[in-house]
Design an enzyme around this catalytic site. Structure first.
Site, PDB file in Angstrom:
ATOM      1  N   LYS A 146       0.803  -1.227   0.000  1.00 27.16           N
ATOM      2  CA  LYS A 146       0.000   0.000   0.000  1.00 27.16           C
ATOM      3  C   LYS A 146       0.840   1.283   0.000  1.00 27.16           C
ATOM      4  CE  LYS A 146      -4.411  -1.503   1.949  1.00 27.16           C
ATOM      5  NZ  LYS A 146      -5.437  -1.181   2.947  1.00 27.16           N
TER       6      LYS A 146
ATOM      7  N   ASP B 194     -10.353   2.980   1.703  1.00 27.91           N
ATOM      8  CA  ASP B 194     -10.535   2.347   3.007  1.00 27.91           C
ATOM      9  C   ASP B 194     -11.413   3.202   3.931  1.00 27.91           C
ATOM     10  OD1 ASP B 194      -9.061   0.032   2.500  1.00 27.91           O
ATOM     11  OD2 ASP B 194      -7.176   0.965   3.073  1.00 27.91           O
TER      12      ASP B 194
END
Length: 276
Positions: A66, A102
């Site tokens: 990420k 997210d």
């Protein structure tokens, strides 16, 4: 040129539910697209970028990529930049743009509880990347955040990145009656260590909403104890599902139909939910 192919890259990746979510959505939409899980280790990421760009219209990014993937992108959305992490990449004619959905997934997982956070005290357990996402979303909802972590220095480093005043507590100093909601971003209680809890039952007393980002097991011991004490409980499945929907909207360039999303949510949930 569009390939109609999408993926999630990570290590490990074999047990990912993302292909099930996305391929169910594609079937429900009646489109010829395909989504798969692709195993890419940390040392393989740089070499993987050219063929990911060639073969996929977009891809999701999970552990351990990420942060590292950001160096290989042509542009990064400001919210992903602020979080220091990308979980969604859109490929537009070979130009790679990074996003982070997210926070959207977390807020959608909260449901109506998100509307109740204004002015409320919320306890966030942990001080890693997920805690950063959660804390920012709670602050945007008007909530007041307290971070509880065993490593106080790590919690201090995270609070320095946040725009609002965030309190810090040691795990042993937590008293549930101070908080409207509690969010567990740590792996404590995750399979196979399902007997573990990040807090004691006594520390949970008085919390109205308990949100555990773990979804394996489906109901952690933390959630079971909280439910027994009368709290509303939420596991990590809605966050996983809705961050996937956020990725789809980025790839499509438009919002998904709400009734379609609800139908897919119910279908996939029936397949993945573990019996109690």
């Amino acid at each position: 040129m569009s390939t109609g192919r999408y993926a999630v890259i990570g290590d490990p990746i074999e047990h990912s539910w993302s292909p099930l979510i996305h391929n169910t959505l594609f079937r429900a939409m009646g489109v010829r697209r395909y989504y798969e899980a692709v195993h890419v280790t940390a040392t393989e990421l740089e070499d993987a970028m050219p063929w990911l760009t060639r073969d996929y219209d977009g891809f999701n990014v999970t552990i351990p990529h990420k942060e590292a993937v950001m160096a290989h992108l042509d542009a990064v959305h400001p919210k992903a930049e602020a979080l220091g992490a990308v979980n969604t990449v859109k490929n537009t004619g070979g130009l790679l743009q990074g996003y982070n959905t997210d926070g959207y997934g977390f807020r959608m997982g909260l449901g109506h509880a998100a509307d109740q956070l204004q002015g409320q005290e919320v306890l966030v357990l942990g001080a890693g990347g997920s805690a950063r996402v959660v804390a920012r979303e709670i602050i945007e909802c008007g909530g007041r955040v307290t971070l509880a972590n065993r490593n106080i220095d790590r919690a201090r480093r995270l609070t320095a990145e946040l725009t609002a005043d965030v309190k810090i507590r040691g795990i042993d100093d937590v008293t549930g009656r101070r908080y409207f909601a509690l969010v567990n971003t740590t792996p404590v209680g995750m399979s196979p260590h399902t007997d573990a809890m990040p807090l004691t039952r006594e520390q949970l007393q008085g919390v109205a909403v308990v949100y555990d980002l773990i979804y394996n097991p489906w109901r952690t011991r933390l959630l079971a104890e909280a439910q027994d004490l009368g709290a509303q409980i939420i596991n990590g499945w809605p966050m996983l599902f809705y961050q996937a929907m956020g990725s789809q909207e980025i790839w499509l360039g438009r919002s998904l139909d709400g009734s379609l999303v609800q139908r897919v949510y119910e279908e996939v949930t029936n397949e993945v939910a573990k019996p109690e």
